[in-house]
Write a protein that holds these residues in place. Structure first.
Motif, mmCIF file in Angstrom:
data_model
loop_
_atom_site.group_PDB
_atom_site.id
_atom_site.type_symbol
_atom_site.label_atom_id
_atom_site.label_comp_id
_atom_site.label_asym_id
_atom_site.label_seq_id
_atom_site.Cartn_x
_atom_site.Cartn_y
_atom_site.Cartn_z
ATOM 1 N N PHE A 26 30.719 39.333 43.986
ATOM 2 C CA PHE A 26 30.649 38.196 43.072
ATOM 3 C C PHE A 26 30.678 36.873 43.829
ATOM 4 N N ALA A 27 30.179 35.847 43.142
ATOM 5 C CA ALA A 27 30.203 34.456 43.621
ATOM 6 C C ALA A 27 29.563 34.353 45.004
ATOM 7 N N LEU A 49 42.950 44.667 40.158
ATOM 8 C CA LEU A 49 43.185 43.994 41.434
ATOM 9 C C LEU A 49 43.920 44.926 42.381
ATOM 10 N N PHE A 99 35.302 39.763 45.911
ATOM 11 C CA PHE A 99 35.048 38.419 45.381
ATOM 12 C C PHE A 99 36.011 37.409 45.989
ATOM 13 N N PRO A 127 38.807 34.206 45.817
ATOM 14 C CA PRO A 127 39.912 33.931 44.891
ATOM 15 C C PRO A 127 39.354 33.371 43.574
ATOM 16 N N MET A 128 39.944 33.810 42.477
ATOM 17 C CA MET A 128 39.386 33.496 41.165
ATOM 18 C C MET A 128 39.661 32.043 40.766
ATOM 19 N N THR A 129 38.736 31.485 40.002
ATOM 20 C CA THR A 129 38.881 30.088 39.563
ATOM 21 C C THR A 129 38.602 30.009 38.060
ATOM 22 N N GLY A 130 39.430 30.710 37.298
ATOM 23 C CA GLY A 130 39.265 30.664 35.847
ATOM 24 C C GLY A 130 39.970 29.457 35.252
ATOM 25 N N GLY A 131 40.093 29.485 33.929
ATOM 26 C CA GLY A 131 40.833 28.429 33.235
ATOM 27 C C GLY A 131 39.995 27.192 33.008
#
Lengths: 148, 83
Positions: free
Chosen positions: B8-9, B61, B77, B79-83
């Motif tokens: 991802f990404a 995870l 992937f 580190p996630m950047t949700g929100g």
């Protein structure tokens, strides 16, 4: 539906009314809505959000279940979008309802902290200068520490 | 064994595919990464700093020392950047 992951825009007001529809025992509702914000340089064309379809909903449902165990809540809803969105559009929202405000506030903050760093979304900013993946912030990771 | 590997990404962009089926004898995630890095330069570049990479096994995870076991799907992937 407590967790919704969708490409289409959503109406935060409508989500909010649904949250406590027909309930007589809820004294507090807390919501957070995250918006697409322009970059410091003011040249954001749009934002693109990628996610991991097989994992996203389940990961967020786990967070909601955890919040529901930890605080006395009547409802907890999360809506999160993916795909392309313009400056000012709502990216996501968290809404919690509880008999008392303390639980509603705490659960909403908890969900926000976990969504930031543990829900499989990745933001990309497309500007006049090119494309950039948004980097995760150390403060967001550190914020999880306060819930353990 | 045969395992589905997802990216991802920026990992997806650097490697050039969103997913692929990989034949591997790796015991752990770390071993799988070493096998991938040995394949081609694009993998080597993408995994050059694994501190910037997160991993999920069968959509949960996990970490690089985890055994692949009978996992069917491994995802890499940032580190996630949700929100």
């Amino acid at each position: 539906m407590p967790v919704v992951v969708q490409e289409d825009p959503f109406d935060p007001g409508a989500e909010l009314s649904r949250l406590v529809a027909g309930r007589r025992d809820m004294g507090a509702m807390v919501t957070f809505t995250g918006l697409v914000r322009d970059t410091g340089a003011g040249d954001l064309r749009h934002m693109e959000i990628e996610h991991y379809p097989g994992m996203t909903v389940r990961a967020i449902e786990g967070m909601v279940a955890h919040a529901t165990e930890r605080w006395t809540l009547g409802a907890a809803h999360v809506v999160h979008r993916y795909g392309r969105m313009a400056v000012g559009e709502a990216i996501m929202m968290v809404a919690t309802a509880a008999p008392h405000r303390g639980d509603a506030f705490a659960a909403a903050e908890f969900l926000m902290d976990y969504l930031k760093s543990r829900a499989p979304f990745w933001k990309k900013e497309v500007t006049d200068r090119g494309e950039d993946w948004v980097t995760a912030r150390a403060e967001d990771e550190a914020a999880l520490g306060r819930w353990s | 064994m045969r395992i589905e590997v997802l990216y991802f990404a920026w990992l997806r962009e650097r490697i050039g595919v969103p997913r692929e089926r990989v034949e591997t004898e790796a015991g752990t995630v770390r071993d799988l990464v070493a096998e991938l890095r040995a394949r081609e330069e694009r993998y080597d570049a993408a995994f050059s700093d694994v501190s910037a990479v997160r991993v999920a096994l069968d959509q949960e995870l996990s970490d690089f020392d985890a055994a692949l076991g009978d996992a069917r799907e491994v995802a890499f992937f940032p580190p996630m950047t949700g929100g």
